[in-house]
Design a protein around this motif. Sequence first.
Motif, mmCIF file in Angstrom:
data_model
loop_
_atom_site.group_PDB
_atom_site.id
_atom_site.type_symbol
_atom_site.label_atom_id
_atom_site.label_comp_id
_atom_site.label_asym_id
_atom_site.label_seq_id
_atom_site.Cartn_x
_atom_site.Cartn_y
_atom_site.Cartn_z
ATOM 1 N N ILE A 118 0.837 -1.207 0.000
ATOM 2 C CA ILE A 118 0.000 0.000 0.000
ATOM 3 C C ILE A 118 0.866 1.249 0.000
ATOM 4 O O ILE A 118 0.555 2.251 -0.665
ATOM 5 C CB ILE A 118 -0.945 -0.002 1.222
ATOM 6 C CG1 ILE A 118 -1.895 -1.205 1.152
ATOM 7 C CG2 ILE A 118 -1.745 1.293 1.274
ATOM 8 C CD1 ILE A 118 -2.770 -1.212 -0.072
ATOM 9 N N GLN A 119 1.993 1.170 0.712
ATOM 10 C CA GLN A 119 2.886 2.328 0.729
ATOM 11 C C GLN A 119 3.434 2.591 -0.664
ATOM 12 O O GLN A 119 3.615 3.746 -1.059
ATOM 13 C CB GLN A 119 4.027 2.079 1.720
ATOM 14 C CG GLN A 119 4.938 3.288 1.885
ATOM 15 C CD GLN A 119 6.059 3.012 2.878
ATOM 16 O OE1 GLN A 119 6.266 1.889 3.277
ATOM 17 N NE2 GLN A 119 6.771 4.051 3.265
ATOM 18 N N ILE A 120 3.683 1.553 -1.405
ATOM 19 C CA ILE A 120 4.181 1.724 -2.770
ATOM 20 C C ILE A 120 3.119 2.390 -3.632
ATOM 21 O O ILE A 120 3.400 3.297 -4.430
ATOM 22 C CB ILE A 120 4.581 0.367 -3.367
ATOM 23 C CG1 ILE A 120 5.642 -0.300 -2.493
ATOM 24 C CG2 ILE A 120 5.091 0.529 -4.784
ATOM 25 C CD1 ILE A 120 6.873 0.530 -2.287
ATOM 26 N N LEU A 121 1.855 1.959 -3.455
ATOM 27 C CA LEU A 121 0.764 2.562 -4.225
ATOM 28 C C LEU A 121 0.585 4.032 -3.849
ATOM 29 O O LEU A 121 0.221 4.860 -4.685
ATOM 30 C CB LEU A 121 -0.536 1.787 -3.983
ATOM 31 C CG LEU A 121 -0.542 0.326 -4.485
ATOM 32 C CD1 LEU A 121 -1.844 -0.352 -4.113
ATOM 33 C CD2 LEU A 121 -0.347 0.292 -5.989
ATOM 34 N N ASN A 122 0.822 4.347 -2.571
ATOM 35 C CA ASN A 122 0.737 5.747 -2.152
ATOM 36 C C ASN A 122 1.760 6.600 -2.892
ATOM 37 O O ASN A 122 1.503 7.759 -3.247
ATOM 38 C CB ASN A 122 0.978 5.872 -0.645
ATOM 39 C CG ASN A 122 -0.263 5.493 0.159
ATOM 40 O OD1 ASN A 122 -1.381 5.664 -0.325
ATOM 41 N ND2 ASN A 122 -0.072 4.987 1.368
ATOM 42 N N ARG A 123 2.935 6.023 -3.156
ATOM 43 C CA ARG A 123 3.996 6.786 -3.792
ATOM 44 C C ARG A 123 3.696 7.094 -5.263
ATOM 45 O O ARG A 123 4.283 8.005 -5.827
ATOM 46 C CB ARG A 123 5.312 6.028 -3.677
ATOM 47 C CG ARG A 123 5.817 5.895 -2.252
ATOM 48 C CD ARG A 123 7.177 5.233 -2.215
ATOM 49 N NE ARG A 123 7.624 5.032 -0.852
ATOM 50 C CZ ARG A 123 8.820 4.502 -0.549
ATOM 51 N NH1 ARG A 123 9.658 4.183 -1.506
ATOM 52 N NH2 ARG A 123 9.161 4.341 0.711
ATOM 53 N N VAL A 124 2.794 6.314 -5.842
ATOM 54 C CA VAL A 124 2.473 6.525 -7.247
ATOM 55 C C VAL A 124 1.908 7.935 -7.462
ATOM 56 O O VAL A 124 2.231 8.609 -8.454
ATOM 57 C CB VAL A 124 1.483 5.450 -7.745
ATOM 58 C CG1 VAL A 124 0.975 5.773 -9.139
ATOM 59 C CG2 VAL A 124 2.141 4.089 -7.708
ATOM 60 N N THR A 125 1.075 8.377 -6.520
ATOM 61 C CA THR A 125 0.435 9.708 -6.660
ATOM 62 C C THR A 125 0.994 10.713 -5.663
ATOM 63 O O THR A 125 0.386 11.757 -5.415
ATOM 64 C CB THR A 125 -1.089 9.565 -6.462
ATOM 65 O OG1 THR A 125 -1.338 8.981 -5.166
ATOM 66 C CG2 THR A 125 -1.692 8.686 -7.541
ATOM 67 N N ARG A 126 2.112 10.381 -5.065
ATOM 68 C CA ARG A 126 2.645 11.259 -4.013
ATOM 69 C C ARG A 126 2.981 12.653 -4.534
ATOM 70 O O ARG A 126 2.642 13.670 -3.892
ATOM 71 C CB ARG A 126 3.896 10.616 -3.415
ATOM 72 C CG ARG A 126 4.527 11.445 -2.309
ATOM 73 C CD ARG A 126 5.670 10.708 -1.642
ATOM 74 N NE ARG A 126 6.694 10.337 -2.617
ATOM 75 C CZ ARG A 126 7.781 9.626 -2.326
ATOM 76 N NH1 ARG A 126 7.950 9.186 -1.087
ATOM 77 N NH2 ARG A 126 8.668 9.351 -3.255
ATOM 78 N N ASP A 127 3.597 12.754 -5.688
ATOM 79 C CA ASP A 127 4.009 14.062 -6.209
ATOM 80 C C ASP A 127 2.795 14.965 -6.478
ATOM 81 O O ASP A 127 2.761 16.136 -6.051
ATOM 82 C CB ASP A 127 4.815 13.853 -7.496
ATOM 83 C CG ASP A 127 5.300 15.174 -8.068
ATOM 84 O OD1 ASP A 127 6.107 15.848 -7.383
ATOM 85 O OD2 ASP A 127 4.876 15.527 -9.184
ATOM 86 N N ALA A 128 1.799 14.399 -7.132
ATOM 87 C CA ALA A 128 0.602 15.198 -7.428
ATOM 88 C C ALA A 128 -0.125 15.582 -6.149
ATOM 89 O O ALA A 128 -0.609 16.732 -6.001
ATOM 90 C CB ALA A 128 -0.327 14.404 -8.356
#
Length: 513
Positions: free
Chosen positions: A55-65
């Motif tokens: 889940i933390q990896i999936l969070n990083r997908v949209t972290r910048d936006a």
Amino acid sequence: MNLKNRLKMSFIIIIILPICLAVMTGKLIIEYQLNSIQKTYDVEFDTMQVITNPIQILNRVTRDAFNRIKTKAIKTPWELEDLEYIKALNSELQEKYSFLVVRKDQEIIFVGDSAKFSTVKNNLPSYNNHSTEVDGGTYIGGKNPILLKQQDFLYQDGSEGTIFVLTDVDNVVPQIKASAIQAVISFVLIIVITAFILIVWLYRGIIKPLDVLKRATKEMKEGNLNYSISVRTNDEIGQLCEDFEEMRIHLKELIEVKMQYEENSRELLSNISHDLKTPLTAIKGYSEGIIDGVADTPEKLDRYVKTIYTKANDMSSLVDELSLYARIDNNTVPYNFNIIGIDDYFSDCVDELSFELEIKNIKLEYENMVSPECKVIVDTEQLKRVIHNIVGNAVKYMGKAEGTIRVRLTDAGDMVQVSVEDDGCGIAAKDLPNIFERFYRADASRNSKQGGSGLGLAIAKKVIEEHGGNIWAKSEVGVGTSIIFTIMKWTDKERIEKKLSKIKKGLVLKVKD
């Protein structure tokens, strides 16, 4: 490799090989897909993070936006009211399987993906009900799981605003699904490869030699004993094939011996019938002469009766020698080996024969060129028969009124060589190799005028060979004939008994001292 070790190796291959191949393949697949994820979504993580906290990896997908949204909500919240900005940001997120939803108070004013939003619209959290962490997010399960990030802000008119970043868990990072599919395919291939390796290995080591053995068995069943097998393995199957090949060779030899024996038996019967026919014809002829009155004088009658008696004696001698030869040939004659002084033995034999030969005007000489203490291992009765047969044969074919026979002993290492020489008519070179064959006579007519059965030298050869010696002949027409044979000296008991036992086909012989 024997079967026990082969089975152990098979067990190791079944366990170790798939594990090693699975680890190697899994590592390659994961490394490839993680590199692909990092390049696609511009995020960095290691393998353990994917396994322990996906889940933390999936969070990083949209972290910048989401960080940009969070910054604007704190510093310049009015920019979030710009619908064009929201649409541009939504387009950016759609490349990462995500979309935006904007809510003002309780009214949804923007939806980036209506189809996906419909599955979670009733599960949206209320205003100010979210994590304040940068990577914070809420996982909403169900048929279409969604990862939701929430950022609250205030509109310029004082209304409560919320912007949601929703990520489709099913579609995000498709490399993970691809990795799972590749892992399954790789596992199946690993099992297939392992099974193929085992099948090839077992086929070459077990099945193939068994097929060769099966083919050889079929050939043998059909009577083909010339079909040879050769298996280059050192396990039990290879040993079985070697034993089978030895059995085939032995069986072939036995059949060949049997066929030769049958051929010899037919030849023997033919020779017997031929040799019996001559005296029987004579007996019949002279008997008919007596019955018909041809023998009309006492002298003539006496001559006829003596002839019948002589022929009957010849037949009796022939039958006796045939019986003896048959027993010798079948190895049923018992041998009683004794250790004797060779000089004393031959001196006695010569003395015994001298009187009989003197009556026939034949001189018998004896010459010993070996040590008087020399001892030999012989069956005295059978050796005496050999000497009598050879001397008797020399007398029959002397071919002159007076003659000389010389018995000579010479040293030949571990053997004593005995030569019986005569000065008779000799034997032609073409006949010399055949004189030890049964029923062979140099005269082609086989009329037996000199008497004898034609078995004397054949019996002598058999007896000498049973003593572990050899026998041969030398002759020159008009000069004489020499029959030469060897007998073993008594040197080493173990060596002598071993040699005699081997000659007698494994029988244990008791040697008397």
